[in-house]
Design a protein around this motif. Structure first.
Motif, mmCIF file in Angstrom:
data_model
loop_
_atom_site.group_PDB
_atom_site.id
_atom_site.type_symbol
_atom_site.label_atom_id
_atom_site.label_comp_id
_atom_site.label_asym_id
_atom_site.label_seq_id
_atom_site.Cartn_x
_atom_site.Cartn_y
_atom_site.Cartn_z
ATOM 1 N N HIS A 60 8.827 15.873 0.642
ATOM 2 C CA HIS A 60 10.061 15.898 -0.146
ATOM 3 C C HIS A 60 10.490 17.353 -0.336
ATOM 4 N N PRO A 61 11.797 17.638 -0.259
ATOM 5 C CA PRO A 61 12.234 19.038 -0.322
ATOM 6 C C PRO A 61 11.969 19.750 -1.646
ATOM 7 N N SER A 62 11.911 19.020 -2.749
ATOM 8 C CA SER A 62 11.669 19.683 -4.033
ATOM 9 C C SER A 62 10.377 19.243 -4.717
ATOM 10 N N GLY A 68 0.841 -1.194 0.000
ATOM 11 C CA GLY A 68 0.000 0.000 0.000
ATOM 12 C C GLY A 68 0.868 1.233 0.000
ATOM 13 N N THR A 69 0.257 2.351 -0.291
ATOM 14 C CA THR A 69 0.967 3.620 -0.301
ATOM 15 C C THR A 69 0.142 4.644 0.475
ATOM 16 N N VAL A 70 0.787 5.314 1.402
ATOM 17 C CA VAL A 70 0.137 6.388 2.143
ATOM 18 C C VAL A 70 0.386 7.666 1.340
ATOM 19 N N ARG A 99 4.717 17.005 -1.175
ATOM 20 C CA ARG A 99 4.256 15.787 -0.500
ATOM 21 C C ARG A 99 4.129 14.632 -1.489
ATOM 22 N N VAL A 100 4.841 13.555 -1.164
ATOM 23 C CA VAL A 100 4.823 12.338 -1.987
ATOM 24 C C VAL A 100 4.446 11.159 -1.100
ATOM 25 N N GLY A 101 4.185 10.028 -1.709
ATOM 26 C CA GLY A 101 3.734 8.852 -0.973
ATOM 27 C C GLY A 101 4.843 8.073 -0.297
#
Length: 161
Positions: A146-148, A138-140, A151-153
């Motif tokens: 992430h700095p660049s 699964g992925t939240v 928001r990533v999973g």
């Protein structure tokens, strides 16, 4: 390259790698402001876990920690974390540490290995794990800042032994 158990004398080089990786803010959920005193007990595993280093000519190129994912009823599933010095990436260090951790977990009798928070933009790690039988369970979404990329999973990944 040699992957071997962590020795106390390795800590200064391991800390340099840990600090470099967490301050980059792109692959680990650790606090980038973490101090050395906070990092050491987090990274250096007590038994039944293990911390290892990948070395070449006395230089620590990377490090890994492994052990039970959870205590008690969850202790039959292992987990591991890996960090490679920026100057040593692309040289097979991460793969060697990963192979060591999986082999160790199998030898120790774990039923499988679970990674709790693999940043989905960390393609090198995700692809290595997928090539070696791990699945994305699964992925939240948006769980990692992430700095660049913003928001990533975060993937939860698992492989049964």
């Amino acid at each position: 390259m040699l992957v071997r158990e962590f020795d106390e004398a390795d800590w200064p080089q391991v800390w340099a790698i840990v600090r470099e990786v967490i301050q980059a803010r792109d692959t680990f959920t650790y606090d980038p402001e973490m101090t050395e005193a906070q990092a050491r007990p987090l990274w250096v595993e007590a038994p039944p876990g293990r911390t290892v280093v990948a070395t070449e000519d006395g230089r620590v190129l990377g490090t890994a920690k492994m052990g039970p994912n959870r205590p008690g009823p969850g202790s039959h599933v292992s987990t591991a974390s890996f960090m490679v010095a920026a100057s040593a990436r692309g040289q097979g260090v991460g793969t060697a540490l990963f192979t060591y951790a999986v082999d160790w977990a199998k030898t120790e009798g774990y039923a499988g290995m679970q990674f709790n928070a693999v940043v989905d933009t960390n393609r090198t790690a995700v692809e290595l794990y997928l090539r070696n039988g791990f699945q994305i369970i699964g992925t939240v979404p948006g769980a990692f800042a992430h700095p660049s990329l913003g928001r990533v999973g975060l993937h939860v990944m698992y492989r049964e032994f």
